[in-house]
Design a protein around this motif. Structure first.
Motif, mmCIF file in Angstrom:
data_model
loop_
_atom_site.group_PDB
_atom_site.id
_atom_site.type_symbol
_atom_site.label_atom_id
_atom_site.label_comp_id
_atom_site.label_asym_id
_atom_site.label_seq_id
_atom_site.Cartn_x
_atom_site.Cartn_y
_atom_site.Cartn_z
ATOM 1 N N LYS A 20 0.834 -1.198 0.000
ATOM 2 C CA LYS A 20 0.000 0.000 0.000
ATOM 3 C C LYS A 20 0.869 1.249 0.000
ATOM 4 N N ILE A 21 0.554 2.168 -0.889
ATOM 5 C CA ILE A 21 1.269 3.443 -0.983
ATOM 6 C C ILE A 21 0.274 4.557 -0.678
ATOM 7 N N GLU A 22 0.688 5.486 0.177
ATOM 8 C CA GLU A 22 -0.192 6.594 0.559
ATOM 9 C C GLU A 22 0.248 7.895 -0.099
ATOM 10 N N CYS A 23 -0.733 8.688 -0.441
ATOM 11 C CA CYS A 23 -0.483 10.006 -1.015
ATOM 12 C C CYS A 23 -1.345 11.006 -0.256
ATOM 13 N N ARG A 24 -0.702 11.975 0.374
ATOM 14 C CA ARG A 24 -1.439 12.953 1.187
ATOM 15 C C ARG A 24 -1.146 14.375 0.722
ATOM 16 N N SER A 25 -2.185 15.179 0.631
ATOM 17 C CA SER A 25 -2.004 16.608 0.410
ATOM 18 C C SER A 25 -1.984 17.250 1.790
ATOM 19 N N LEU A 26 -0.900 17.942 2.095
ATOM 20 C CA LEU A 26 -0.691 18.422 3.466
ATOM 21 C C LEU A 26 -1.332 19.774 3.755
ATOM 22 N N ASP A 27 -1.455 20.614 2.749
ATOM 23 C CA ASP A 27 -1.933 21.959 3.037
ATOM 24 C C ASP A 27 -2.994 22.452 2.063
ATOM 25 N N GLN A 29 -6.851 20.935 -0.102
ATOM 26 C CA GLN A 29 -7.812 19.860 -0.331
ATOM 27 C C GLN A 29 -7.690 19.370 -1.768
ATOM 28 N N ALA A 30 -7.370 18.108 -1.886
ATOM 29 C CA ALA A 30 -7.134 17.516 -3.201
ATOM 30 C C ALA A 30 -8.394 16.820 -3.695
ATOM 31 N N THR A 31 -9.143 17.511 -4.520
ATOM 32 C CA THR A 31 -10.355 16.892 -5.050
ATOM 33 C C THR A 31 -10.028 15.783 -6.040
ATOM 34 N N THR A 32 -8.886 15.906 -6.664
ATOM 35 C CA THR A 32 -8.483 14.889 -7.641
ATOM 36 C C THR A 32 -7.032 14.495 -7.398
ATOM 37 N N MET A 33 -6.785 13.219 -7.432
ATOM 38 C CA MET A 33 -5.409 12.714 -7.329
ATOM 39 C C MET A 33 -5.130 11.784 -8.504
ATOM 40 N N PHE A 34 -3.890 11.777 -8.915
ATOM 41 C CA PHE A 34 -3.476 10.973 -10.051
ATOM 42 C C PHE A 34 -2.366 10.023 -9.604
ATOM 43 N N TRP A 35 -2.367 8.841 -10.177
ATOM 44 C CA TRP A 35 -1.303 7.868 -9.924
ATOM 45 C C TRP A 35 -0.586 7.572 -11.234
ATOM 46 N N THR A 49 -6.995 8.020 -12.401
ATOM 47 C CA THR A 49 -7.419 9.296 -11.834
ATOM 48 C C THR A 49 -8.452 9.010 -10.765
ATOM 49 N N SER A 50 -8.276 9.580 -9.590
ATOM 50 C CA SER A 50 -9.256 9.340 -8.533
ATOM 51 C C SER A 50 -9.818 10.656 -8.025
ATOM 52 N N ASN A 51 -11.120 10.684 -7.896
ATOM 53 C CA ASN A 51 -11.815 11.817 -7.320
ATOM 54 C C ASN A 51 -12.370 11.425 -5.961
ATOM 55 N N GLU A 52 -12.275 12.342 -5.029
ATOM 56 C CA GLU A 52 -12.694 12.054 -3.659
ATOM 57 C C GLU A 52 -14.120 11.544 -3.614
ATOM 58 N N GLY A 53 -14.282 10.402 -2.981
ATOM 59 C CA GLY A 53 -15.609 9.845 -2.776
ATOM 60 C C GLY A 53 -16.169 9.053 -3.932
ATOM 61 N N SER A 54 -15.436 8.892 -5.001
ATOM 62 C CA SER A 54 -15.951 8.110 -6.123
ATOM 63 C C SER A 54 -14.900 7.111 -6.602
ATOM 64 N N LYS A 55 -15.328 6.223 -7.468
ATOM 65 C CA LYS A 55 -14.408 5.197 -7.968
ATOM 66 C C LYS A 55 -13.370 5.814 -8.894
ATOM 67 N N ALA A 56 -12.198 5.227 -8.883
ATOM 68 C CA ALA A 56 -11.128 5.715 -9.747
ATOM 69 C C ALA A 56 -11.395 5.365 -11.199
ATOM 70 N N THR A 57 -10.883 6.199 -12.084
ATOM 71 C CA THR A 57 -10.947 5.936 -13.521
ATOM 72 C C THR A 57 -9.580 5.457 -13.968
ATOM 73 N N TYR A 58 -9.536 4.246 -14.507
ATOM 74 C CA TYR A 58 -8.270 3.647 -14.884
ATOM 75 C C TYR A 58 -7.985 3.855 -16.367
ATOM 76 N N GLU A 59 -6.715 4.021 -16.678
ATOM 77 C CA GLU A 59 -6.308 4.144 -18.074
ATOM 78 C C GLU A 59 -6.333 2.761 -18.730
ATOM 79 N N SER A 73 -10.815 10.602 1.376
ATOM 80 C CA SER A 73 -10.931 11.948 1.937
ATOM 81 C C SER A 73 -10.273 12.942 0.994
ATOM 82 N N LEU A 74 -10.439 14.199 1.290
ATOM 83 C CA LEU A 74 -9.874 15.245 0.427
ATOM 84 C C LEU A 74 -8.374 15.418 0.599
ATOM 85 N N THR A 75 -7.781 14.630 1.494
ATOM 86 C CA THR A 75 -6.341 14.766 1.693
ATOM 87 C C THR A 75 -5.591 13.454 1.555
ATOM 88 N N LEU A 76 -6.279 12.371 1.244
ATOM 89 C CA LEU A 76 -5.599 11.083 1.211
ATOM 90 C C LEU A 76 -6.121 10.183 0.093
#
Lengths: 116, 111
Positions: A20-27, A29-35, A49-59, A73-76
């Protein structure tokens, strides 16, 4: 400002292990995160691409059952590489952005995953 | 599918020389273009972001130009220093801001 923390920075584990790898926005709110995934001397390839509270969209070509993404959450956001094998060894990088047009992506420092 | 190419793949210059890094992309329908710096084994640091309506952006010794119609961007680094040694990545974003990256130019500035 706009710091993204990625943990762990390096993982070495046996084949068959889930990681498991964690990605946190520290300062912010990250509505969207990319891996992303990066092989040596190659460009970053977007995995999902992952949006907070919904399923990720895979390439295309990325197995969603292999690479589980949770953005609870908006930070993880977390990326879990399930039953990892040597071919999954790579450099994984996350990025985060917040709502609004033309907001830049802020990148974590990456995770070097080595599967023995 | 957007293809991003960076030339040269590697560059070595003596300290003080100006650097010119090139990026080309196949689909001119971009939303923005970004230049990033990546130190070895590390994540990315954003250097410059150019909106599709802009032609250039400047930050300190860095200047990036964008010619959307020809699908090209150039990053200029003036008076290079050993600390500028890194890999520089170009990325273009479509309307949904998913970035397509080039493979990067690895720069070595010799003291």
């Amino acid at each position: 400002g706009a710091v993204v923390s990625q943990h762990p920075s390096r993982v070495i584990c046996k084949s068959g292990t889930s990681v498991k790898i964690e990605c946190r926005s520290l300062d912010f709110q990250a509505t969207t995160m990319f891996w992303y995934r990066q092989f040596p001397k190659q460009s970053l390839m977007l995995m999902a691409t992952s949006n907070e509270g919904s399923k990720a969209t895979y390439e295309q070509g990325v197995e969603k059952d292999k690479f589980l993404i949770n953005h609870a959450s908006l930070t993880l956001s977390t990326l879990t590489v399930t039953s990892a094998h040597p071919e999954d060894s790579s450099f994984y990088i996350c990025s985060a952005t917040h709502t609004g047009s033309n907001q830049p992506q802020h990148f974590g420092d990456g995770t070097r995953l080595s599967i023995l | 599918k957007q293809e991003v190419t960076q030339i040269p793949a590697a560059l070595s210059v003596p300290e003080g020389e100006n650097l010119v890094l090139n990026c080309s992309f196949t689909d001119s329908a971009i939303y923005n273009l970004q230049w990033f710096r990546q130190d070895h084994g590390k994540g990315l640091t954003s250097l410059l972001l150019i909106q599709s309506s802009q032609r250039e952006q400047t930050s300190g010794r860095l200047n990036a130009s964008l010619d959307k119609s020809s699908g090209r961007s150039t990053l200029y680094i003036a008076a290079s220093q050993p600390g500028d040694s890194a890999t520089y990545l170009c990325a273009v974003g479509p309307n949904d801001y998913k970035l397509s990256f080039g493979a990067g130019t690895t720069v070595t500035v010799r003291a």
